[in-house]
Design a protein around this motif. Structure first.
Motif, PDB file in Angstrom:
ATOM      1  N   UNK A  78       0.840  -1.207   0.000  1.00 19.25           N
ATOM      2  CA  UNK A  78       0.000   0.000   0.000  1.00 19.25           C
ATOM      3  C   UNK A  78       0.874   1.255   0.000  1.00 19.25           C
ATOM      4  N   UNK A  79       2.034   1.160   0.621  1.00 20.89           N
ATOM      5  CA  UNK A  79       2.945   2.297   0.717  1.00 20.89           C
ATOM      6  C   UNK A  79       3.734   2.484  -0.595  1.00 20.89           C
ATOM      7  N   UNK A  80       4.308   1.403  -1.100  1.00 19.32           N
ATOM      8  CA  UNK A  80       5.193   1.479  -2.289  1.00 19.32           C
ATOM      9  C   UNK A  80       4.389   1.634  -3.586  1.00 19.32           C
ATOM     10  N   UNK A  81       3.181   1.062  -3.607  1.00 17.54           N
ATOM     11  CA  UNK A  81       2.331   1.049  -4.813  1.00 17.54           C
ATOM     12  C   UNK A  81       3.110   0.540  -6.041  1.00 17.54           C
ATOM     13  N   UNK A  82       3.573  -0.692  -5.977  1.00 17.01           N
ATOM     14  CA  UNK A  82       4.409  -1.198  -7.084  1.00 17.01           C
ATOM     15  C   UNK A  82       3.600  -1.390  -8.360  1.00 17.01           C
ATOM     16  N   UNK A  83       4.185  -1.005  -9.470  1.00 19.78           N
ATOM     17  CA  UNK A  83       3.589  -1.347 -10.773  1.00 19.78           C
ATOM     18  C   UNK A  83       3.857  -2.818 -11.027  1.00 19.78           C
ATOM     19  N   UNK A 160      11.879  -4.009 -11.306  1.00 22.39           N
ATOM     20  CA  UNK A 160      11.155  -4.574 -10.158  1.00 22.39           C
ATOM     21  C   UNK A 160      10.957  -3.460  -9.131  1.00 22.39           C
ATOM     22  N   UNK A 161       9.702  -3.157  -8.860  1.00 21.32           N
ATOM     23  CA  UNK A 161       9.409  -2.121  -7.863  1.00 21.32           C
ATOM     24  C   UNK A 161       9.443  -2.708  -6.455  1.00 21.32           C
ATOM     25  N   UNK A 162       8.936  -3.933  -6.347  1.00 17.64           N
ATOM     26  CA  UNK A 162       8.911  -4.593  -5.037  1.00 17.64           C
ATOM     27  C   UNK A 162       9.156  -6.083  -5.242  1.00 17.64           C
ATOM     28  N   UNK A 163      10.054  -6.663  -4.433  1.00 16.87           N
ATOM     29  CA  UNK A 163      10.337  -8.099  -4.571  1.00 16.87           C
ATOM     30  C   UNK A 163      10.209  -8.766  -3.204  1.00 16.87           C
ATOM     31  N   UNK A 164       9.449  -9.869  -3.190  1.00 21.79           N
ATOM     32  CA  UNK A 164       9.271 -10.662  -1.974  1.00 21.79           C
ATOM     33  C   UNK A 164      10.106 -11.930  -2.125  1.00 21.79           C
ATOM     34  N   UNK A 165      11.075 -12.115  -1.252  1.00 20.44           N
ATOM     35  CA  UNK A 165      11.970 -13.278  -1.344  1.00 20.44           C
ATOM     36  C   UNK A 165      11.539 -14.319  -0.317  1.00 20.44           C
ATOM     37  N   UNK A 166      11.142 -15.486  -0.807  1.00 22.76           N
ATOM     38  CA  UNK A 166      10.615 -16.520   0.097  1.00 22.76           C
ATOM     39  C   UNK A 166      10.872 -17.899  -0.496  1.00 22.76           C
ATOM     40  N   UNK A 167      12.065 -18.100  -1.088  1.00 23.58           N
ATOM     41  CA  UNK A 167      12.322 -19.399  -1.720  1.00 23.58           C
ATOM     42  C   UNK A 167      13.521 -20.066  -1.044  1.00 23.58           C
ATOM     43  N   UNK A 175      20.144 -14.410  -6.278  1.00 22.48           N
ATOM     44  CA  UNK A 175      19.103 -13.873  -7.173  1.00 22.48           C
ATOM     45  C   UNK A 175      19.037 -12.345  -7.110  1.00 22.48           C
ATOM     46  N   UNK A 176      19.221 -11.814  -5.892  1.00 21.31           N
ATOM     47  CA  UNK A 176      19.227 -10.346  -5.782  1.00 21.31           C
ATOM     48  C   UNK A 176      20.360  -9.765  -6.630  1.00 21.31           C
ATOM     49  N   UNK A 177      21.546 -10.394  -6.556  1.00 26.64           N
ATOM     50  CA  UNK A 177      22.685  -9.885  -7.334  1.00 26.64           C
ATOM     51  C   UNK A 177      22.394  -9.974  -8.832  1.00 26.64           C
ATOM     52  N   UNK A 178      21.731 -11.057  -9.243  1.00 29.15           N
ATOM     53  CA  UNK A 178      21.374 -11.169 -10.668  1.00 29.15           C
ATOM     54  C   UNK A 178      20.448 -10.014 -11.068  1.00 29.15           C
ATOM     55  N   UNK A 179      19.436  -9.758 -10.241  1.00 22.76           N
ATOM     56  CA  UNK A 179      18.503  -8.659 -10.545  1.00 22.76           C
ATOM     57  C   UNK A 179      19.232  -7.320 -10.599  1.00 22.76           C
ATOM     58  N   UNK A 180      20.193  -7.149  -9.700  1.00 23.99           N
ATOM     59  CA  UNK A 180      20.978  -5.904  -9.693  1.00 23.99           C
ATOM     60  C   UNK A 180      21.754  -5.759 -10.998  1.00 23.99           C
ATOM     61  N   UNK A 181      22.424  -6.852 -11.372  1.00 18.72           N
ATOM     62  CA  UNK A 181      23.278  -6.808 -12.575  1.00 18.72           C
ATOM     63  C   UNK A 181      22.456  -6.505 -13.825  1.00 18.72           C
ATOM     64  N   UNK A 182      21.216  -7.027 -13.858  1.00 20.77           N
ATOM     65  CA  UNK A 182      20.364  -6.799 -15.033  1.00 20.77           C
ATOM     66  C   UNK A 182      19.716  -5.407 -15.011  1.00 20.77           C
ATOM     67  N   UNK A 183      19.944  -4.670 -13.935  1.00 18.37           N
ATOM     68  CA  UNK A 183      19.377  -3.310 -13.852  1.00 18.37           C
ATOM     69  C   UNK A 183      17.906  -3.327 -13.466  1.00 18.37           C
ATOM     70  N   UNK A 184      17.442  -4.451 -12.887  1.00 20.62           N
ATOM     71  CA  UNK A 184      16.026  -4.552 -12.499  1.00 20.62           C
ATOM     72  C   UNK A 184      15.769  -3.852 -11.168  1.00 20.62           C
ATOM     73  N   UNK A 185      16.836  -3.721 -10.377  1.00 22.84           N
ATOM     74  CA  UNK A 185      16.741  -3.042  -9.079  1.00 22.84           C
ATOM     75  C   UNK A 185      17.433  -1.691  -9.225  1.00 22.84           C
ATOM     76  N   UNK A 186      16.684  -0.638  -8.972  1.00 25.39           N
ATOM     77  CA  UNK A 186      17.253   0.702  -9.072  1.00 25.39           C
ATOM     78  C   UNK A 186      16.745   1.525  -7.888  1.00 25.39           C
TER      79      UNK A 186
END
Ligand SMILES: C[S@@+](CC[C@H](N)C(=O)[O-])C[C@H]1O[C@@H](n2cnc3c(N)ncnc32)[C@H](O)[C@@H]1O
Length: 286
Positions: A78-83, A160-167, A175-186
């Motif tokens: 509700x706070x972040x309002x991720x697309x 990625x606007x919001x990511x829930x890690x539960x695996x 996986x976070x580092x992969x997302x960072x490298x691909x520019x998905x996390x900014x």
């Protein structure tokens, strides 16, 4: 009838009893579809969640995020309002339905649920359909690292606007580092990591709480695999046994991203203490 005691209901009957993948996930589907209120359940995310909870209480434990931690993440949505929101680890779809509904209510467009077990993924898809969330939720079958890469390559996942890690716990950091490298996390991206107290994930907490200077120094070291000795001993042994079956991204990530991270203490559905680590990317150092 005695009052409901989640500790008893969710406790395994004996050591070694399977907690999952013993047919209970398919049994859950039969339970929901043959529920006396199935017509009321259709199209109602809350009623689907109530039916999953009912199965968990009356029949067998299901490893869902649960009410307390679920509330932390729905408030965050509700706070972040991720697309675009991504969850790593969908199981039978409890968090997917709870958070997918919250994302839709917050005006979001897409909720990706990454689940590597195709049977579990089929259960998620079926329950998402009953909940009426198929317009928002997309279930992606496969190992999270391969799915992240594939969706990025196809152009379906750009940010990625919001990511829930539960695996799988050792895969949180890789996986976070992969997302960072691909520019998905900014700047502006937010991460919510479950189970950082129980069973605990010291390598992930160390990473998201490190300064850019510390991360830059660490990025020069070889990438560690799942049997990282910083995991609690019992878990590290389990991860070591699985090391040949598990695939991890070996990405170095983007150590220049600046995170602000804090633990929100909470509880497992069993009543045991746990916590969700909320991490906000607040910028990138050049
Ligand atoms: C704790 S359960 C997820 C619970 C779910 N988020 C909920 O709260 O309802 C973990 C799930 O992650 C899945 N999983 C484990 N490692 C994975 C990976 N590398 N990629 C995708 N899914 C994975 C497992 O099959 C399992 O269903």
């Amino acid at each position: 009838m005695p009052p409901f005691d989640p500790r008893k209901a969710y406790a395994p009957q004996e050591e070694g009893t399977a907690f999952f993948d013993d047919g209970r996930e398919i049994e859950l589907l039969h339970f929901v579809y043959s529920h006396p209120n199935i017509e009321k359940i259709r199209g109602s995310p809350n009623d689907v969640l109530a039916a999953i909870d009912e199965y968990g209480r009356a029949k067998k434990y299901l490893m869902n995020v649960g009410e307390d931690k679920g509330q932390i993440v729905t408030s965050l949505i509700a706070d972040v309002k991720p697309k675009v929101m991504v969850e790593l680890g969908g199981y039978v779809g409890y968090s997917c339905i709870l958070f997918g509904d919250a994302v839709r209510k917050a005006g979001g467009q897409r909720y990706y649920s990454f689940e590597r077990n195709p049977e579990f993924a089929a259960v998620i898809m079926s329950l998402v359909d009953i909940a009426g969330l198929s317009d928002t939720v997309k279930v992606v079958v496969g190992s999270s690292d391969a799915s992240i890469q594939r969706l990025f390559d196809s152009g379906d996942l750009k940010h990625i606007d919001l990511m829930f890690l539960d695996h799988y716990k050792p895969a949180y950091t890789t996986d976070l580092k992969l997302c960072e490298e691909l520019g998905l996390i900014t700047k502006g991206s937010v991460l919510a990591a479950d189970n950082v107290v129980k069973p605990g994930n010291p390598p992930y907490l160390e990473y998201v709480r490190s300064s850019t200077k510390e991360k830059i120094a660490k990025a020069k070291e070889p990438v560690k695999n799942g049997f990282d000795e910083r995991f609690p001993e019992k878990n590290a042994k389990q991860y070591a046994k699985r090391v040949d079956q598990e695939k991890y991204s070996t990405s170095k990530g983007n150590p220049y991203l600046v995170y602000k991270s804090k633990l929100i203490e909470s509880f497992e559905p069993t009543g045991e203490p746990d916590g969700v680590e909320i991490t906000r990317c607040v910028g990138e150092e050049m």
